[in-house]
Design an enzyme around this catalytic site. Structure first.
Site, PDB file in Angstrom:
ATOM      1  N   TYR A   1       0.838  -1.202   0.000  1.00 46.54           N
ATOM      2  CA  TYR A   1       0.000   0.000   0.000  1.00 46.54           C
ATOM      3  C   TYR A   1       0.877   1.259   0.000  1.00 46.54           C
ATOM      4  O   TYR A   1       0.681   2.176  -0.792  1.00 46.54           O
ATOM      5  CB  TYR A   1      -0.923  -0.021   1.221  1.00 46.54           C
ATOM      6  CG  TYR A   1      -1.772   1.217   1.366  1.00 46.54           C
ATOM      7  CD1 TYR A   1      -3.023   1.309   0.755  1.00 46.54           C
ATOM      8  CD2 TYR A   1      -1.320   2.306   2.110  1.00 46.54           C
ATOM      9  CE1 TYR A   1      -3.801   2.445   0.884  1.00 46.54           C
ATOM     10  CE2 TYR A   1      -2.083   3.452   2.240  1.00 46.54           C
ATOM     11  CZ  TYR A   1      -3.330   3.517   1.631  1.00 46.54           C
ATOM     12  OH  TYR A   1      -4.094   4.651   1.749  1.00 46.54           O
TER      13      TYR A   1
ATOM     14  N   GLU B   1     -29.572  -0.603  16.637  1.00 45.22           N
ATOM     15  CA  GLU B   1     -28.173  -0.262  16.338  1.00 45.22           C
ATOM     16  C   GLU B   1     -27.419  -0.011  17.640  1.00 45.22           C
ATOM     17  O   GLU B   1     -27.951   0.639  18.527  1.00 45.22           O
ATOM     18  CB  GLU B   1     -28.124   1.025  15.485  1.00 45.22           C
ATOM     19  CG  GLU B   1     -28.961   0.928  14.221  1.00 45.22           C
ATOM     20  CD  GLU B   1     -29.018   2.248  13.437  1.00 45.22           C
ATOM     21  OE1 GLU B   1     -28.414   3.241  13.887  1.00 45.22           O
ATOM     22  OE2 GLU B   1     -29.674   2.263  12.390  1.00 45.22           O
TER      23      GLU B   1
ATOM     24  N   LYS C   1     -25.358   1.863  20.214  1.00 43.64           N
ATOM     25  CA  LYS C   1     -25.156   3.303  20.394  1.00 43.64           C
ATOM     26  C   LYS C   1     -23.673   3.526  20.684  1.00 43.64           C
ATOM     27  O   LYS C   1     -23.220   3.415  21.822  1.00 43.64           O
ATOM     28  CB  LYS C   1     -26.007   3.810  21.555  1.00 43.64           C
ATOM     29  CG  LYS C   1     -26.032   5.310  21.676  1.00 43.64           C
ATOM     30  CD  LYS C   1     -27.110   5.723  22.666  1.00 43.64           C
ATOM     31  CE  LYS C   1     -27.204   7.230  22.789  1.00 43.64           C
ATOM     32  NZ  LYS C   1     -25.995   7.844  23.310  1.00 43.64           N
TER      33      LYS C   1
ATOM     34  N   ARG D   1     -21.888  18.378  15.832  1.00 41.24           N
ATOM     35  CA  ARG D   1     -23.280  18.714  16.079  1.00 41.24           C
ATOM     36  C   ARG D   1     -23.441  20.167  16.541  1.00 41.24           C
ATOM     37  O   ARG D   1     -24.383  20.846  16.183  1.00 41.24           O
ATOM     38  CB  ARG D   1     -23.901  17.806  17.132  1.00 41.24           C
ATOM     39  CG  ARG D   1     -25.291  18.312  17.286  1.00 41.24           C
ATOM     40  CD  ARG D   1     -26.247  17.693  18.248  1.00 41.24           C
ATOM     41  NE  ARG D   1     -25.765  16.789  19.188  1.00 41.24           N
ATOM     42  CZ  ARG D   1     -26.353  15.639  19.421  1.00 41.24           C
ATOM     43  NH1 ARG D   1     -27.395  15.291  18.686  1.00 41.24           N
ATOM     44  NH2 ARG D   1     -25.906  14.872  20.354  1.00 41.24           N
TER      45      ARG D   1
ATOM     46  N   GLU E   1     -21.163   8.694  13.760  1.00 48.82           N
ATOM     47  CA  GLU E   1     -20.411   8.854  14.996  1.00 48.82           C
ATOM     48  C   GLU E   1     -18.929   8.591  14.732  1.00 48.82           C
ATOM     49  O   GLU E   1     -18.580   7.559  14.163  1.00 48.82           O
ATOM     50  CB  GLU E   1     -20.949   7.837  16.014  1.00 48.82           C
ATOM     51  CG  GLU E   1     -20.625   8.129  17.438  1.00 48.82           C
ATOM     52  CD  GLU E   1     -21.656   9.026  18.129  1.00 48.82           C
ATOM     53  OE1 GLU E   1     -22.551   9.594  17.449  1.00 48.82           O
ATOM     54  OE2 GLU E   1     -21.548   9.179  19.359  1.00 48.82           O
TER      55      GLU E   1
ATOM     56  N   CYS F   1     -15.292  14.113  63.903  1.00 48.59           N
ATOM     57  CA  CYS F   1     -14.727  13.964  65.238  1.00 48.59           C
ATOM     58  C   CYS F   1     -13.551  14.931  65.292  1.00 48.59           C
ATOM     59  O   CYS F   1     -12.637  14.838  64.485  1.00 48.59           O
ATOM     60  CB  CYS F   1     -14.233  12.530  65.442  1.00 48.59           C
ATOM     61  SG  CYS F   1     -13.078  12.366  66.806  1.00 48.59           S
TER      62      CYS F   1
ATOM     63  N   CYS G   1      -7.809  11.224  68.279  1.00 46.65           N
ATOM     64  CA  CYS G   1      -8.705  10.074  68.172  1.00 46.65           C
ATOM     65  C   CYS G   1      -7.920   8.931  67.527  1.00 46.65           C
ATOM     66  O   CYS G   1      -7.325   9.102  66.455  1.00 46.65           O
ATOM     67  CB  CYS G   1      -9.906  10.441  67.312  1.00 46.65           C
ATOM     68  SG  CYS G   1     -10.890   9.019  66.791  1.00 46.65           S
TER      69      CYS G   1
HETATM   70  S1  IVH Z   1     -29.550   8.220  15.505  1.00 43.56           S
HETATM   71  C1  IVH Z   1     -32.317  12.250  15.799  1.00 43.56           C
HETATM   72  N1  IVH Z   1     -28.007   6.131  15.682  1.00 43.56           N
HETATM   73  O1  IVH Z   1     -26.363   8.922  20.152  1.00 43.56           O
HETATM   74  C2  IVH Z   1     -31.048  11.676  16.326  1.00 43.56           C
HETATM   75  N2  IVH Z   1     -27.507   7.984  17.067  1.00 43.56           N
HETATM   76  O2  IVH Z   1     -29.103  11.023  20.878  1.00 43.56           O
HETATM   77  C3  IVH Z   1     -30.609  10.525  15.471  1.00 43.56           C
HETATM   78  N3  IVH Z   1     -25.472   7.694  18.407  1.00 43.56           N
HETATM   79  O3  IVH Z   1     -25.724  12.049  19.731  1.00 43.56           O
HETATM   80  C4  IVH Z   1     -29.473   9.841  16.084  1.00 43.56           C
HETATM   81  N4  IVH Z   1     -24.975   5.688  17.700  1.00 43.56           N
HETATM   82  O4  IVH Z   1     -24.468  10.790  18.040  1.00 43.56           O
HETATM   83  C5  IVH Z   1     -28.249   7.367  16.144  1.00 43.56           C
HETATM   84  N5  IVH Z   1     -26.711   4.223  15.676  1.00 43.56           N
HETATM   85  C6  IVH Z   1     -26.943   5.443  16.128  1.00 43.56           C
HETATM   86  C7  IVH Z   1     -26.103   6.070  17.079  1.00 43.56           C
HETATM   87  C8  IVH Z   1     -26.434   7.342  17.530  1.00 43.56           C
HETATM   88  C9  IVH Z   1     -24.623   6.682  18.492  1.00 43.56           C
HETATM   89  C10 IVH Z   1     -25.383   8.950  19.167  1.00 43.56           C
HETATM   90  C11 IVH Z   1     -25.665  10.148  18.341  1.00 43.56           C
HETATM   91  C12 IVH Z   1     -26.508  11.041  19.198  1.00 43.56           C
HETATM   92  C13 IVH Z   1     -26.950  10.177  20.326  1.00 43.56           C
HETATM   93  C14 IVH Z   1     -28.444   9.974  20.305  1.00 43.56           C
END
Ligand code: IVH
Length: 675
Positions: free
Chosen positions: A36, A113, A115, A136, A173, A424, A429
């Site tokens: 690469y 999904e 989080k 954001r 994310e 105390c 003590c």
């Molecule tokens: S959907 C309208 N999907 O979790 C909001 N959020 O409040 C749509 N996050 O800050 C968000 N994984 O950054 C969504 N699979 C996922 C996520 C995800 C992480 C974070 C996102 C947001 C918070 C949700």
């Protein structure tokens, strides 16, 4: 001929893009790193020889030259909202019930999904080219971090324009995998830099770094989970849009799944509760989304979040057990803490038999009584705590009352108005004395080996020590009389005690245990005053002249050294031959960019803590003050600077970024070390 070079360059770019995709998006590399690198070098050479074919979106152009000037803000195409949270399956069932009611359906299809715990970003492509990356921010406007996102090889700089004509926006994310994060921290520590707190902090910090070549080295990853205006691509469901994003070459989470109806959703959530530990990244829950876009639209939004989706937070680590007794523990400073003695219960793999009840107010508020069934929590690695009483149990014990006398020495307990604590106040003590001695000898203090709880108990029981300074008068013939203490261990202990006399001043200050003086403040005091004598003579004004020292600390230090107990103690230490100087006596700088200059710090510096920065500047002859005025020589601005930066600009005061500061500090001979 020229035609061929142009084609050659384009072929190489496609090839590299394909391997980026295979390696960074799909995780299925086809060639070795060496192969690469060779391709990349080849492309680089050709591009350099033929600048006429330069393209900002070439794989060679991910890192921009020089430092970024800062981050502009830009508006989101549609507001970037967040999700409501649920914390239990019951709450989640209510969410499903509401969705079904609003849609008038028996059963709804959801996408589940993980989080991912990172930082939300939006990626915008125009005619197949990556043109904008935003944080954001406040949901309406975010920071333009395009240059930093370009350094992620999992973010394609080009996507097929045919499939995504015009403007396409995807949200997701940015995060770091746990292992990669740890490795990065190890490297940082080895290089004398600060370790990051956690992957999320590291991600935030990295995305706000002004040096893109540095960002490129951070193990940043991305998962895209939302396509803005999916109807433009004829997509009907969330799952379809994820597949579409993946087809465009964007990275999506393979762990996403479909749940048809509540039962499947519940099972899926339960499955994840244990499965999540196997994920290579941190998650704090799941995101549940209604799959059909038509249904999503019908559900719409509340003021701050969509009705079609919700976050399901994984359960805190709780367990139920019986409160067998409430013990009182007297701390080093005399604070009396109620401790719950529990029926042992296994939580997160460890047996919990004691947990804190915080203080009397907490016990009263929650009405904990001996005999109750209680819920305890052990989140992460913190000490377990008792959360609440399980309702409906038969009450067996009387109401808890804090005694009015110290359970160890019988002195009256005094309520500390500052804290919800009782104390105390008898400095002699036995409980306090023992804790003080153990503290004196502990790792962060004078680090005297062999002086643990047991030995200290023996020494105190035998009447050999009443305060830590007595340690210096111990004799081998006394020690060998103690249970389990042979000649060898006695000699070792005495040698350790002797060694502690030459410990650096800051360690001694920690050991003395003046209220509000922890390791950091001890270091600042030690460096500023250089010796115990000088610190003892300092008045409040002198202490307040040091930037990190506020009135609370200043008054605590002065009252310790002017108190009878403090004076006697220091005197005893001195007689014993303990009177250290600061490890690195300050040599006052007389030349350099910092001498007699006043600096103001604003925003978050990435690698240096504020305290360290202030200390370094002082070490090389500068001064750090808290507000900008015409007397300020320079403002050092980190990320998210406050109004101080605006003021500096308005006054025409020089603004330094972290790099400039670091370079100047290095030149001045202060090498920033790990915090
Ligand atoms: S959907 C309208 N999907 O979790 C909001 N959020 O409040 C749509 N996050 O800050 C968000 N994984 O950054 C969504 N699979 C996922 C996520 C995800 C992480 C974070 C996102 C947001 C918070 C949700």
């Amino acid at each position: 001929m020229t035609q061929t070079v142009e084609r050659q360059i384009e072929t190489l770019r496609r090839k590299i893009e394909r391997h980026d995709h295979l390696y960074h998006v799909l995780g299925e590399p086809e060639i070795s790193d060496r192969e690469y690198d060779k391709l990349l070098r080849e492309l680089n050479d050709l591009e350099e020889a033929h600048p006429e074919y330069r393209d900002p979106d070439s794989p060679t152009q991910r890192v921009s030259r020089g430092l970024l000037p800062g981050f502009k803000t830009a508006r989101h195409s549609v507001p970037m909202l967040s999700l409501d949270n649920t914390y239990s399956l019951e709450e989640l069932e209510q969410f499903d019930a509401r969705v079904r009611r609003l849609l008038e359906k028996e059963s709804v299809e959801y996408v589940v999904e993980p989080k991912v715990d990172g930082v939300a970003v939006a990626l915008r492509y125009r005619d197949g080219r990556f043109v904008l990356g935003l944080t954001r921010g406040d949901g309406t406007e975010g920071d333009d971090i395009t240059a930093n996102l370009r350094t992620l090889r999992s973010v394609p700089l080009r996507i097929p324009a045919r499939e995504a004509p015009g403007e396409l926006e995807a949200r997701g994310e940015v995060y770091m995998e746990t292992r990669a994060f740890e490795k990065m921290n190890e490297r940082r520590i080895a290089a004398g830099l600060n370790a990051f707190m956690n992957p999320r902090n590291a991600t935030t910090g990295s995305l706000k770094t002004l040096d893109t070549s540095e960002v490129a080295k951070r193990p940043l990853q991305i998962y895209l989970f939302q396509l803005v205006r999916p109807e433009r691509y004829g997509l009907k469901t969330q799952l379809e849009s994820i597949a579409f994003l993946s087809r465009l070459g964007l990275r999506v989470n393979p762990a996403n799944s479909l749940a048809r109806g509540w039962e499947e959703l519940r099972r899926e959530c339960e499955r994840w509760d244990t499965k999540r530990e196997k994920l290579p990244y941190g998650t704090d829950g799941l995101v549940i989304k209604v799959n059909s876009f038509r249904e999503q639209e019908a559900l719409g939004f509340t003021a701050k979040s969509p009705r079609w989706g919700i976050a399901y937070k994984f359960g805190a680590h709780e367990a139920e057990t019986t409160l067998k007794d409430i013990e009182l523990q007297v701390g080093r400073t005399g604070v009396v803490t109620p401790v719950a003695i529990l029926e042992p219960v296994t939580l997160l793999g460890t047996v919990v038999a004691r947990a804190t009840l915080h203080n009397q107010d907490e016990i009263e508020r929650k009405d904990f009584r001996v005999g109750d069934r209680v819920v305890i929590d052990k989140g992460g690695d913190v000490i377990p705590k008792v959360l609440r009483v399980v309702p409906g149990g038969k009450r067996r014990g009387p109401k808890f009352v804090m005694p009015s006398k110290c359970p160890v020495c019988g002195s009256p307990l005094v309520r500390d108005p500052e804290m919800a604590a009782v104390r105390c106040e008898n400095l002699f003590c036995p409980a306090q004395v023992r804790r003080r001695i153990v503290h004196f000898a502990s790792r962060g203090a004078l680090d005297i080996e062999g002086l643990g709880w047991k030995t200290v108990d023996w020494l105190a029981d035998a009447g050999l020590v009443e305060d830590p300074a007595d340690l210096y008068h111990l004799r081998a013939e006394d020690l060998v009389k103690l249970p389990g203490m042979g000649e060898k261990s006695a000699a070792n202990l005495l040698a350790g005690i002797e060694r502690s006399k030459s410990a650096p001043l800051d360690r001694l200050l920690v050991a003395i245990g003046i209220r509000h003086v922890g390791a950091r403040i001890a270091q600042i005091l030690a460096e500023h005053f250089g010796s115990l004598d000088a610190l003892e003579k300092a008045d409040e004004e002198a202490l307040l002249g040091i930037d990190a020292i506020g009135p609370e600390i200043a008054s605590s230090v002065v009252s310790f050294f002017s108190s009878k107990v403090g004076k006697t103690f220091v005197q005893k230490l001195r007689h014993a031959g303990v009177n250290p100087e600061s490890k690195a006596p300050r040599r006052a700088a007389s030349t350099g960019p910092f001498v007699r200059k006043t600096f103001v710090l604003t925003g978050t510096l990435e690698e240096l803590s504020r305290e360290d920065t202030a200390r370094f500047i002082q070490e090389v002859g500068g001064k750090v003050t808290s507000s900008v005025s015409s007397k300020t020589d320079a403002v050092v601005a980190g990320s998210d600077p406050g109004s101080k930066l605006d003021k500096a600009r308005a006054l025409g005061i020089e603004v330094w970024d972290e790099n400039r500061l670091k370079t100047a500090l290095k030149k001045a001979g202060v090498v920033p070390a790990a915090r």
